[in-house]
Design a protein around this motif. Structure first.
Motif, PDB file in Angstrom:
ATOM      1  N   UNK A 110      -9.889 -13.527  -4.610  1.00  9.92           N
ATOM      2  CA  UNK A 110      -8.459 -13.271  -4.476  1.00  9.92           C
ATOM      3  C   UNK A 110      -8.165 -11.864  -4.009  1.00  9.92           C
ATOM      4  N   UNK A 111      -9.188 -11.043  -3.897  1.00  7.62           N
ATOM      5  CA  UNK A 111      -8.875  -9.652  -3.621  1.00  7.62           C
ATOM      6  C   UNK A 111      -8.594  -9.393  -2.138  1.00  7.62           C
ATOM      7  N   UNK A 112      -9.616  -9.515  -1.320  1.00  7.73           N
ATOM      8  CA  UNK A 112      -9.453  -9.188   0.099  1.00  7.73           C
ATOM      9  C   UNK A 112      -8.775  -7.841   0.289  1.00  7.73           C
ATOM     10  N   UNK A 113      -9.074  -6.928  -0.591  1.00  8.89           N
ATOM     11  CA  UNK A 113      -8.444  -5.622  -0.543  1.00  8.89           C
ATOM     12  C   UNK A 113      -9.184  -4.731   0.427  1.00  8.89           C
ATOM     13  N   UNK A 114      -8.420  -4.001   1.223  1.00  9.24           N
ATOM     14  CA  UNK A 114      -9.021  -3.013   2.112  1.00  9.24           C
ATOM     15  C   UNK A 114      -8.918  -1.634   1.451  1.00  9.24           C
ATOM     16  N   UNK A 129       0.370   0.547  11.323  1.00  4.12           N
ATOM     17  CA  UNK A 129      -1.065   0.552  11.579  1.00  4.12           C
ATOM     18  C   UNK A 129      -1.400  -0.536  12.589  1.00  4.12           C
ATOM     19  N   UNK A 145      -7.461   5.801  11.011  1.00  7.63           N
ATOM     20  CA  UNK A 145      -7.825   5.409   9.652  1.00  7.63           C
ATOM     21  C   UNK A 145      -8.962   4.400   9.689  1.00  7.63           C
ATOM     22  N   UNK A 153      -5.132   8.808   2.892  1.00 11.83           N
ATOM     23  CA  UNK A 153      -5.156   7.464   3.445  1.00 11.83           C
ATOM     24  C   UNK A 153      -4.333   6.511   2.597  1.00 11.83           C
ATOM     25  N   UNK A 154      -4.348   5.250   2.964  1.00 15.39           N
ATOM     26  CA  UNK A 154      -3.598   4.248   2.218  1.00 15.39           C
ATOM     27  C   UNK A 154      -4.386   3.826   0.982  1.00 15.39           C
ATOM     28  N   UNK A 169      -9.246   2.469   2.148  1.00 18.80           N
ATOM     29  CA  UNK A 169      -9.059   3.360   3.290  1.00 18.80           C
ATOM     30  C   UNK A 169      -9.635   4.750   3.055  1.00 18.80           C
ATOM     31  N   UNK A 170     -10.102   5.344   4.148  1.00 17.13           N
ATOM     32  CA  UNK A 170     -10.417   6.759   4.137  1.00 17.13           C
ATOM     33  C   UNK A 170      -9.149   7.588   4.255  1.00 17.13           C
ATOM     34  N   UNK A 171      -9.318   8.909   4.186  1.00 22.49           N
ATOM     35  CA  UNK A 171      -8.173   9.825   4.200  1.00 22.49           C
ATOM     36  C   UNK A 171      -7.576  10.007   5.589  1.00 22.49           C
ATOM     37  N   UNK A 182      -5.417  -7.952   8.596  1.00 18.93           N
ATOM     38  CA  UNK A 182      -4.203  -7.528   7.938  1.00 18.93           C
ATOM     39  C   UNK A 182      -3.094  -7.389   8.978  1.00 18.93           C
ATOM     40  N   UNK A 226     -14.652 -11.951   3.444  1.00 16.30           N
ATOM     41  CA  UNK A 226     -13.667 -12.907   2.941  1.00 16.30           C
ATOM     42  C   UNK A 226     -14.354 -14.090   2.259  1.00 16.30           C
ATOM     43  N   UNK A 262      -8.271   1.666  12.494  1.00 13.34           N
ATOM     44  CA  UNK A 262      -6.857   1.560  12.837  1.00 13.34           C
ATOM     45  C   UNK A 262      -6.384   2.889  13.418  1.00 13.34           C
ATOM     46  N   UNK A 320     -15.601  -7.005  16.674  1.00 11.41           N
ATOM     47  CA  UNK A 320     -14.567  -7.787  17.332  1.00 11.41           C
ATOM     48  C   UNK A 320     -13.428  -6.861  17.722  1.00 11.41           C
ATOM     49  N   UNK A 347     -12.867  -4.182  14.626  1.00 15.13           N
ATOM     50  CA  UNK A 347     -13.305  -4.697  13.336  1.00 15.13           C
ATOM     51  C   UNK A 347     -14.797  -5.039  13.432  1.00 15.13           C
ATOM     52  N   UNK A 376      -9.001 -14.747   7.949  1.00 12.13           N
ATOM     53  CA  UNK A 376     -10.065 -14.325   7.045  1.00 12.13           C
ATOM     54  C   UNK A 376     -10.187 -12.825   6.893  1.00 12.13           C
ATOM     55  N   UNK A 388       0.844  -1.176   0.000  1.00  6.85           N
ATOM     56  CA  UNK A 388       0.000   0.000   0.000  1.00  6.85           C
ATOM     57  C   UNK A 388       0.889   1.239   0.000  1.00  6.85           C
TER      58      UNK A 388
END
Lengths: 111, 117
Positions: free
Chosen positions: B102-106, B43, B90, A43-44, B108-110, A99, B97, B35, B56, B48, A96, A36
Protein backbone atom coordinates in the motif's frame (compact mmCIF):
# COMPACT_ATOMS: atom_id res chain seq x y z
CA UNK A 1 -5.28 11.59 -19.26
CA UNK A 2 -4.63 11.42 -15.54
CA UNK A 3 -4.21 14.71 -13.74
CA UNK A 4 -4.08 16.33 -10.33
CA UNK A 5 -5.34 19.86 -9.84
CA UNK A 6 -4.66 21.83 -6.70
CA UNK A 7 -5.47 25.37 -5.71
CA UNK A 8 -2.97 27.99 -6.64
CA UNK A 9 -1.16 29.92 -4.00
CA UNK A 10 0.26 31.57 -2.28
CA UNK A 11 -1.93 31.10 0.73
CA UNK A 12 -1.20 33.46 3.61
CA UNK A 13 -2.70 32.77 7.03
CA UNK A 14 -2.25 33.97 10.55
CA UNK A 15 -1.01 31.54 13.15
CA UNK A 16 -3.79 29.29 14.56
CA UNK A 17 -6.00 29.85 11.50
CA UNK A 18 -7.77 26.96 9.75
CA UNK A 19 -6.16 25.67 6.58
CA UNK A 20 -7.72 24.06 3.53
CA UNK A 21 -5.81 23.34 0.34
CA UNK A 22 -8.02 21.86 -2.34
CA UNK A 23 -6.95 18.97 -4.55
CA UNK A 24 -8.95 17.09 -7.15
CA UNK A 25 -7.84 14.29 -9.40
CA UNK A 26 -8.80 12.74 -12.70
CA UNK A 27 -7.72 9.17 -13.23
CA UNK A 28 -8.76 5.85 -14.60
CA UNK A 29 -9.46 3.57 -11.70
CA UNK A 30 -8.77 4.63 -8.14
CA UNK A 31 -5.27 5.86 -7.59
CA UNK A 32 -3.48 6.09 -4.26
CA UNK A 33 -3.30 9.73 -3.21
CA UNK A 34 -0.63 11.62 -1.31
CA UNK A 35 0.25 14.97 0.13
CA UNK A 36 3.91 15.89 0.12
CA UNK A 37 5.47 18.91 1.81
CA UNK A 38 8.59 20.80 0.79
CA UNK A 39 10.17 23.00 3.43
CA UNK A 40 12.49 25.79 2.28
CA UNK A 41 15.74 24.46 0.86
CA UNK A 42 14.70 20.83 1.12
CA UNK A 43 13.31 18.04 -1.02
CA UNK A 44 9.78 16.71 -0.79
CA UNK A 45 8.74 14.53 2.09
CA UNK A 46 5.57 12.51 2.50
CA UNK A 47 3.03 14.19 4.75
CA UNK A 48 0.13 11.73 4.48
CA UNK A 49 -1.49 9.22 2.14
CA UNK A 50 -4.70 7.35 1.39
CA UNK A 51 -4.96 4.25 -0.72
CA UNK A 52 -8.71 3.81 -1.22
CA UNK A 53 -12.02 5.65 -1.09
CA UNK A 54 -13.03 7.00 2.33
CA UNK A 55 -9.53 6.50 3.73
CA UNK A 56 -8.35 9.36 5.88
CA UNK A 57 -4.67 10.15 6.00
CA UNK A 58 -3.35 12.14 8.93
CA UNK A 59 -0.02 13.36 10.24
CA UNK A 60 1.28 16.30 12.29
CA UNK A 61 -2.26 17.66 12.69
CA UNK A 62 -2.94 17.57 8.94
CA UNK A 63 -5.76 15.45 7.53
CA UNK A 64 -7.12 14.56 4.11
CA UNK A 65 -9.97 12.23 3.16
CA UNK A 66 -10.13 10.37 -0.14
CA UNK A 67 -13.56 11.28 -1.56
CA UNK A 68 -14.43 9.14 -4.54
CA UNK A 69 -17.74 10.87 -5.22
CA UNK A 70 -16.07 14.26 -5.63
CA UNK A 71 -12.66 12.89 -6.72
CA UNK A 72 -11.05 15.09 -4.10
CA UNK A 73 -8.32 14.86 -1.47
CA UNK A 74 -8.34 18.23 0.28
CA UNK A 75 -5.70 18.95 2.90
CA UNK A 76 -6.87 20.46 6.19
CA UNK A 77 -5.36 21.57 9.46
CA UNK A 78 -7.28 23.09 12.31
CA UNK A 79 -4.61 25.44 13.61
CA UNK A 80 -1.55 26.26 11.54
CA UNK A 81 1.82 27.27 12.94
CA UNK A 82 4.61 29.38 11.51
CA UNK A 83 6.62 26.17 11.11
CA UNK A 84 3.99 24.88 8.63
CA UNK A 85 5.15 27.46 6.08
CA UNK A 86 6.15 25.36 3.07
CA UNK A 87 5.02 24.24 -0.37
CA UNK A 88 2.42 21.47 -0.40
CA UNK A 89 2.03 19.05 -3.30
CA UNK A 90 -0.91 16.80 -3.96
CA UNK A 91 -0.04 13.66 -5.93
CA UNK A 92 -1.55 10.45 -7.19
CA UNK A 93 0.06 7.30 -8.43
CA UNK A 94 -1.07 6.14 -11.82
CA UNK A 95 -0.28 2.64 -12.93
CA UNK A 96 2.67 0.94 -11.33
CA UNK A 97 5.12 3.73 -10.73
CA UNK A 98 4.24 7.04 -12.27
CA UNK A 99 3.32 9.82 -9.89
CA UNK A 100 1.16 12.67 -11.10
CA UNK A 101 1.91 15.84 -9.12
CA UNK A 102 -0.09 18.98 -8.72
CA UNK A 103 1.66 22.27 -9.27
CA UNK A 104 2.15 22.93 -5.57
CA UNK A 105 0.61 25.45 -3.17
CA UNK A 106 2.84 27.77 -1.18
CA UNK A 107 1.65 28.37 2.39
CA UNK A 108 2.93 31.27 4.45
CA UNK A 109 1.92 31.48 8.09
CA UNK A 110 2.41 34.77 9.89
CA UNK A 111 3.05 35.03 13.61
CA UNK B 1 15.19 6.12 7.62
CA UNK B 2 15.56 6.17 3.87
CA UNK B 3 18.23 8.50 2.70
CA UNK B 4 18.47 9.88 -0.81
CA UNK B 5 21.57 11.97 -1.32
CA UNK B 6 22.19 14.30 -4.22
CA UNK B 7 25.81 15.16 -4.70
CA UNK B 8 25.44 18.91 -5.11
CA UNK B 9 22.98 21.45 -3.73
CA UNK B 10 23.97 24.19 -6.16
CA UNK B 11 25.68 24.06 -9.52
CA UNK B 12 26.57 26.78 -12.00
CA UNK B 13 27.52 25.67 -15.51
CA UNK B 14 28.12 27.26 -18.88
CA UNK B 15 26.04 26.68 -21.99
CA UNK B 16 27.33 23.68 -23.90
CA UNK B 17 28.99 22.00 -20.91
CA UNK B 18 28.32 18.36 -20.10
CA UNK B 19 26.73 18.17 -16.66
CA UNK B 20 26.43 15.20 -14.33
CA UNK B 21 23.95 15.12 -11.46
CA UNK B 22 24.45 12.24 -9.07
CA UNK B 23 21.98 10.57 -6.74
CA UNK B 24 22.54 7.77 -4.23
CA UNK B 25 19.97 5.94 -2.09
CA UNK B 26 20.76 3.64 0.80
CA UNK B 27 17.60 1.54 1.13
CA UNK B 28 18.02 -0.97 -1.68
CA UNK B 29 15.13 0.53 -3.62
CA UNK B 30 14.47 -0.84 -7.08
CA UNK B 31 12.99 2.34 -8.53
CA UNK B 32 14.75 5.65 -9.00
CA UNK B 33 13.50 8.83 -10.59
CA UNK B 34 14.70 12.21 -11.83
CA UNK B 35 12.33 15.17 -11.83
CA UNK B 36 12.71 18.82 -12.53
CA UNK B 37 10.77 21.35 -10.54
CA UNK B 38 9.80 24.71 -12.02
CA UNK B 39 7.50 27.40 -10.61
CA UNK B 40 3.93 26.93 -11.74
CA UNK B 41 4.70 23.58 -13.36
CA UNK B 42 5.17 21.39 -10.32
CA UNK B 43 7.31 18.29 -10.75
CA UNK B 44 7.85 16.78 -14.16
CA UNK B 45 9.36 13.34 -14.64
CA UNK B 46 12.49 13.26 -16.78
CA UNK B 47 13.54 9.61 -16.51
CA UNK B 48 12.74 6.58 -14.45
CA UNK B 49 14.77 3.44 -13.74
CA UNK B 50 13.27 0.23 -12.35
CA UNK B 51 16.47 -1.84 -12.26
CA UNK B 52 20.17 -1.64 -12.91
CA UNK B 53 20.84 -0.62 -16.52
CA UNK B 54 17.09 -0.24 -17.14
CA UNK B 55 15.48 3.08 -17.87
CA UNK B 56 12.31 4.59 -19.24
CA UNK B 57 11.63 8.05 -20.55
CA UNK B 58 9.40 10.28 -18.54
CA UNK B 59 7.43 13.26 -19.73
CA UNK B 60 10.35 15.54 -20.66
CA UNK B 61 13.43 13.45 -21.58
CA UNK B 62 14.68 15.69 -24.39
CA UNK B 63 18.16 17.00 -23.72
CA UNK B 64 18.80 14.51 -20.91
CA UNK B 65 20.16 11.01 -20.51
CA UNK B 66 20.60 8.77 -17.47
CA UNK B 67 22.85 6.03 -16.22
CA UNK B 68 22.25 3.35 -13.62
CA UNK B 69 25.24 1.04 -13.33
CA UNK B 70 24.62 0.17 -9.68
CA UNK B 71 21.36 -0.26 -7.84
CA UNK B 72 22.01 2.55 -5.40
CA UNK B 73 23.17 5.18 -7.88
CA UNK B 74 21.24 7.01 -10.60
CA UNK B 75 22.89 9.74 -12.64
CA UNK B 76 21.29 12.42 -14.76
CA UNK B 77 23.37 13.73 -17.64
CA UNK B 78 22.91 16.93 -19.59
CA UNK B 79 24.95 16.28 -22.73
CA UNK B 80 25.13 19.95 -23.72
CA UNK B 81 23.61 22.22 -21.13
CA UNK B 82 21.32 24.99 -22.28
CA UNK B 83 19.84 27.96 -20.44
CA UNK B 84 16.36 26.43 -20.53
CA UNK B 85 17.68 23.60 -18.35
CA UNK B 86 18.17 26.01 -15.46
CA UNK B 87 15.97 24.45 -12.80
CA UNK B 88 15.72 22.53 -9.55
CA UNK B 89 16.42 18.83 -10.07
CA UNK B 90 15.01 16.28 -7.64
CA UNK B 91 15.96 12.64 -7.35
CA UNK B 92 13.63 10.12 -5.74
CA UNK B 93 13.54 6.40 -5.02
CA UNK B 94 10.91 3.85 -4.11
CA UNK B 95 10.37 0.15 -3.68
CA UNK B 96 9.11 -1.75 -6.68
CA UNK B 97 5.38 -1.65 -7.11
CA UNK B 98 3.38 -4.51 -5.65
CA UNK B 99 -0.38 -4.79 -5.80
CA UNK B 100 -0.49 -5.76 -2.16
CA UNK B 101 1.88 -3.06 -1.05
CA UNK B 102 0.00 0.00 0.00
CA UNK B 103 2.92 2.32 0.29
CA UNK B 104 4.37 3.12 -3.12
CA UNK B 105 5.96 6.05 -1.38
CA UNK B 106 8.66 8.02 -3.12
CA UNK B 107 11.56 9.37 -1.05
CA UNK B 108 13.25 12.52 -2.27
CA UNK B 109 16.68 14.02 -2.07
CA UNK B 110 17.19 17.66 -1.11
CA UNK B 111 17.52 18.75 -4.72
CA UNK B 112 20.17 20.31 -6.92
CA UNK B 113 19.60 23.84 -8.10
CA UNK B 114 21.30 24.13 -11.48
CA UNK B 115 21.97 27.43 -13.19
CA UNK B 116 23.14 27.38 -16.80
CA UNK B 117 24.67 30.66 -17.92
Amino acid sequence: GNSVTQMEGPVTLSEEAFLTINCTYTATGYPSLFWYVQYPGEGLQLLLKATKADDKGSNKGFEATYRKETTSFHLEKGSVQVSDSAVYFCAGISGTYKYIFGTGTRLKVLA
Amino acid sequence: DVKVTQSSRYLVKRTGEKVFLECVQDMDHENMFWYRQDPGLGLRLIYFSYDVKMKEKGDIPEGYSVSREKKERFSLILESASTNQTSMYLCASSLAYRESRTKNIQYFGAGTRLSVL
